[in-house]
Structures are given as structure tokens and as C-alpha cells.
Design an enzyme around this catalytic site. Structure first.
Site, mmCIF file in Angstrom:
data_model
loop_
_atom_site.group_PDB
_atom_site.id
_atom_site.type_symbol
_atom_site.label_atom_id
_atom_site.label_comp_id
_atom_site.label_asym_id
_atom_site.label_seq_id
_atom_site.Cartn_x
_atom_site.Cartn_y
_atom_site.Cartn_z
ATOM 1 N N THR A 14 -36.926 1.627 -12.689
ATOM 2 C CA THR A 14 -35.804 0.702 -12.904
ATOM 3 C C THR A 14 -34.640 1.522 -12.242
ATOM 4 O OG1 THR A 14 -35.145 2.409 -14.729
ATOM 5 C CG2 THR A 14 -36.375 0.571 -15.451
ATOM 6 N N SER A 261 -25.365 11.886 -13.210
ATOM 7 C CA SER A 261 -25.735 10.527 -13.762
ATOM 8 C C SER A 261 -26.143 9.574 -12.543
ATOM 9 C CB SER A 261 -24.770 9.805 -14.604
ATOM 10 O OG SER A 261 -23.770 9.185 -13.922
ATOM 11 N N LYS A 262 -26.766 8.286 -13.041
ATOM 12 C CA LYS A 262 -27.008 7.181 -12.108
ATOM 13 C C LYS A 262 -25.776 6.539 -11.292
ATOM 14 C CE LYS A 262 -31.577 5.946 -13.344
ATOM 15 N NZ LYS A 262 -32.702 5.305 -12.431
ATOM 16 N N ARG A 263 -24.447 6.942 -12.074
ATOM 17 C CA ARG A 263 -23.634 6.199 -11.327
ATOM 18 C C ARG A 263 -23.048 7.125 -10.374
ATOM 19 N NH1 ARG A 263 -23.279 5.216 -16.612
ATOM 20 N NH2 ARG A 263 -22.511 7.122 -17.230
ATOM 21 N N HIS A 268 -28.306 9.515 -6.104
ATOM 22 C CA HIS A 268 -29.369 8.687 -5.336
ATOM 23 C C HIS A 268 -30.071 9.108 -4.233
ATOM 24 C CE1 HIS A 268 -28.000 5.332 -7.695
ATOM 25 N NE2 HIS A 268 -26.880 5.773 -7.494
#
Ligand code: GLU
Length: 494
Positions: A14, A261-263, A268
Site C-alpha cells: 500500500t 510518517s508516510k507524509r 520514501h
């Protein structure tokens, strides 16, 4: 020979893969490879946990595999490579989960639950209970009540009957961990439509894939008592033989003491490849998020990590992500590559920036070989290569100066310097680094009386287009007489 070691990485496909995922994969991989070095039969498994159909994407799946391959995290068993316990994508294992659910139901380890969320909430409010989650209402439903729910057309889900007492394990990272099951409600194993949930699939797969050690992030710590309890039930129905050992790796913190966090753009993992990181550099840095090879040493190779890795040395305290440190470590790995390997890695980056063609022309390959020693020590990331080397390969017609650098250095006095340089070099006998240096030294430093620090800046901008470049005289030798003089002349024409 000691017993086999089987670890797994079980990412959910995901979104874009997170650096925390890579850190966990790296520790699992190093754990297996270290065991293998010691003569153990050790296997690193990659399975894909795609039970969440809405959130799982093929794009994310492909990104995870691409990332693992780029980093050299090779898996012995799993998706695409196969193995004796496949398939390795949970979406392809539905029959197994259905089977296991039937066995668990038969052994009364689970029960059907007909409650709606609203009903559970209303009961909690009415009783004033502080315990979140399910209250066990359907645990021992009378047959008439069950029949009544069914007659109403209610749908049911399957819940696991949490045993009473406490559940403890000797965590490989944190030592003894214990949970009172009074705080762990009976949890759902599948949806009303029968689709299995992670709570079921992860332990079932760990059991049926004979996983011996589960090393994963601390965010999953609260699911461990449930998984251990489920393992007991799986053993009772012959699905599992033993419960794996668990180790929970520390959180990775970003800015301001918050979990990365992913944000967060730094989260990434694939972005590091785009930014010109070496896999060696990124892996070395990620290894430091919870582990150290020695108190006073930050830079090491993967082979050194494999040799030294012991899960008992992992620090349970949160690890802080530090981009500056990651960059510094990458820079060290750039130097560790050696000239030949660095050149090999730089070529695709130069091709991507249209500095080199594909295939590389012979003359360009030769020029690159001569130029690399000049820049090898100065590059911190692969992506710096086009900016540093582009001026040597660009056609004269397409050569451009950096506007800011030109405005600063090719002012009136700068132009005078360039004019004097052009005059001094126009009739130079041999076009060599030494001769160029001597001629410029004589003309600019001695002739015009300019400090060396100021003398060469304007010449550098005229020749390379930028204020920062490889060593000037060597660059001019490589560029050749005609192109060098041409660039000095065009700078004068500005
Ligand atoms: N699929 C889970 C996740 O991506 C990992 C579960 C596990 O390692 O047990 O968070």
C-alpha cells in the site's frame, strides 16, 4: 548442525515503500545471512500481505520488489522466486485461510459475532467501561439467540476467543514483555463476507511457512499477544508446530520527535535512488537506526554488518532519522567504490541527463575515464555527476553559463581577467595542465597582481559554466585548446 532459521519480510503493498520497511527488511536479511555464515540453514522469505484489497496496488507491489532488488536485499523464498511454502501472496492463499477458519471454529477457538459497531459502542457507554474494543457479547450465544439474529438477516464475523490471564514472551530486542489479556479484546479474524484479515493471515502464514523468528517494527507490538494466543489455537488444531520468537525493532523518528510518517518526504525509500544515493550508503545509514557495529564507528559495508549482526545488540529506544548523516555516510561510500566502479555507476546518471549518449561514444568514454579522477573525491551523490562533468561533454553551441555565477564573477573586472587569460593562452606552446597553470599564474597573479583566490574564478565560470568545478587547469587540458579558447572568447562577448 543447529536448527534452521527462517525469517520473513511481510510488507503490505500500500503506497510508496517507507524507509522503516527497508530498515526492518535489512535487519531480517542480516539476521538470516549472519546465521548462514555461522553454518546454519537460514532462509529469508518475502511474502506479500495484500489482504486489504482496497488499499493494495500492483504499483506498490512492483515498487517494493524494485526497491529490494536495487538494495541487494535478495530473498531466498517468496514472490517471484517461489519456494516450498508458496504461494507467497496472501491474495492467493484464500483456500488455506478458509480451511484454518473452519478448523478453529470446530475447536471453539473462535465464535461468530453478530454485533454492529453501534451496538458495541452503546453497551460500552451504558456500562461506563473504559475497555476499548469488543465486549465479548456473542461469546456464548444461546442457540435461540443465534437463530434470532440469523432470522433478522444479520451477518456475522468470526472472532477469536482470547484466553484469560496474561501473555508474555521474551522479546529478542526488548526482553520480557507481558500483556494482561483482560486488556486484549476478542478480535476479528475475517470480514462479514468471509475475507480474511491480517490478524488471521499473518500468524497463519508464519505458522505454515515455518517462520522461526519474527522481527518487525514496534508499531506491531500490540498485535503480538493476539498472535501468540492464536498460535496456541493453531497448534491445538495442527496448523502450527511452534510459536516463533518475536523481536520488535525501535521506532524511526523524524523531525520534532514524531514518528517518521508516510507524509514525510524523507520517508520514501525510492526517493533516495532518485537523489543519487548509493544502495551501499543508504543501507549503511539504515543499519544505524537501532544498531551499531561499534561505539565509535558509523561507516561499514553490508558484508561487515552481516558478519557482526546480532539481534541482541539492537537498541530498543527510538532511533532518530538524520538526513545529513545519511548524506555524509553516502559520501564515504562514494569514495569507497573506487574509480572504476564509480565510473560504472555514474554512466547511467550521465545518460539520464543527456550528457552521454546510449551507447556511449568511444571518445566520450575516453574523456570520462580521464575526467573521473578529477571529480571522484568531490562527489557526494551520483546525481552531482552531470553538473560537475557536463561541461566537458556538451557541444559548444549548447554550452551555457550558470546565470547567477556569471552575473557574480563575469562583471567588469572579471571580464578583464578573462581577457588577460585568453591573451596568455592564445599562443601557448604545449596545451598541458602545467603549461596552462604557469601561463595563467604569470599573466593573472603576477601580471595583473590579482590574488590567486580571485584570479581563477572568472576563468572557471567561462570554462565550466559554474563557480564550482573540477580542478581548473586539468579541466582545460581535457577540454582542449580550441574549445577552451572558444569559451573564454564567448565569455568576453557576453
Ligand atoms: N504486513 C504488515 C505491515 O506491513 C507486517 C506484518 C508483520 O511483519 O507481522 O505492517
Amino acid at each position: 548442525m543447529s536448527s534452521p532459521v527462517r525469517v520473513r519480510m511481510a510488507p503490505s503493498p500500500t503506497g510508496s515503500p517507507h524507509v522503516g520497511l527497508v530498515r526492518t527488511a535489512l535487519f531480517n536479511w542480516a539476521f538470516a545471512r549472519h546465521a548462514a555464515l555461522g553454518g546454519q540453514d537460514a532462509t529469508f522469505v518475502l511474502r506479500i500481505e495484500d489482504t486489504d484489497k482496497e488499499r493494495s496496488t500492483e504499483e506498490s507491489y512492483a515498487a517494493i520488489l524494485d526497491l529490494f532488488r536495487w538494495l541487494g536485499l535478495d530473498w531466498d523464498e517468496g514472490v517471484e522466486v517461489g519456494g516450498p511454502y508458496g504461494p507467497y501472496r496472501q491474495s492467493e492463499r484464500s483456500d488455506l485461510y478458509r480451511d484454518v477458519l473452519a478448523k478453529l471454529a470446530e475447536s471453539s477457538a473462535t465464535y461468530d459475532c453478530f454485533c454492529t459497531t453501534d451496538e458495541v459502542d452503546a453497551r460500552r457507554k451504558a456500562s461506563g467501561s473504559k475497555v476499548l474494543g469488543y465486549d465479548g457479547f456473542c461469546r456464548d450465544l444461546a442457540p435461540e439467540q443465534r437463530a434470532a439474529f440469523e432470522a433478522e438477516g444479520r451477518r456475522s464475523i468470526v472472532r477469536f476467543r482470547m484466553p484469560e490471564g496474561s501473555i508474555s514472551w521474551d522479546d529478542l530486542v526488548r526482553g520480557e514483555v507481558s500483556f494482561e489479556t483482560a486488556h486484549v479484546p476478542d478480535f476479528a479474524l475475517c470480514r462479514a463476507n468471509g475475507d480474511p484479515l491480517y490478524t488471521l493471515t499473518a500468524p497463519v502464514d508464519d505458522a505454515t511457512m515455518a517462520i522461526t523468528h519474527v522481527l518487525r517494527g514496534e508499531d506491531l507490538l500490540s498485535s503480538t499477544p493476539r498472535q501468540i494466543a492464536l498460535f496456541e489455537a493453531l497448534k491445538a488444531v495442527g496448523v502450527a508446530e511452534t510459536t516463533p520468537a518475536y523481536g520488535h525493532l525501535p521506532y524511526v523518528m523524524g523531525e520534532g520527535n514524531k514518528k517518521l510518517s508516510k507524509r514525510d518526504p524523507q520517508a520514501h525509500a525510492l526517493a533516495y535512488r532518485e537523489q543519487g544515493f548509493l544502495p551501499e550508503g543508504l543501507m549503511n545509514y539504515l543499519a544505524l537506526l537501532g544498531w551499531a557495529i561499534a561505539a565509535d564507528r558509523d561507516v561499514f559495508t553490508l558484508a561487515e554488518m552481516v558478519e557482526a549482526f546480532d539481534i541482541k545488540d539492537v537498541n530498543p529506544n527510538p532511533a532518530r532519522f538524520d538526513l545529513k548523516k545519511a548524506e555524509a555516510i553516502n559520501a564515504d561510500h562514494m569514495r569507497m567504490l573506487g574509480l572504476e566502479e564509480l565510473t560504472r555507476r555514474v554512466v547511467p546518471v550521465l545518460q539520464g541527463a543527456d550528457v552521454l549518449g546510449d551507447p556511449v561514444a568511444d571518445a566520450d568514454a575516453q574523456l570520462l575515464e580521464q575526467a573521473m579522477p578529477l571529480v571522484a573525491e568531490r562527489m557526494n551523490k551520483l546525481t552531482e555527476a552531470p553538473g560537475m562533468l557536463g561541461f566537458l561533454f556538451v557541444d559548444e553551441a549548447a554550452f551555457e553559463l550558470d546565470e547567477t555565477d556569471a552575473a557574480k564573477l563575469l562583471d567588469e573586472s572579471g571580464t578583464d581577467v578573462v581577457r588577460a587569460a585568453h591573451a596568455a593562452l592564445a599562443d601557448l606552446g604545449t596545451w598541458s595542465t602545467e603549461a596552462i597553470q604557469e601561463a595563467l599564474q604569470t599573466a593573472l597573479v603576477e601580471g595583473l597582481g590579482i590574488k590567486p583566490r580571485h584570479a581563477y574564478g572568472p576563468v572557471r565560470v567561462a570554462i565550466s559554466g559554474r563557480r564550482v568545478s573540477p580542478p581548473l587547469f586539468e579541466s582545460m587540458e581535457l577540454l582542449g585548446r580550441e574549445r577552451s579558447l572558444g569559451r573564454l572568447a564567448s565569455a568576453l562577448d557576453r
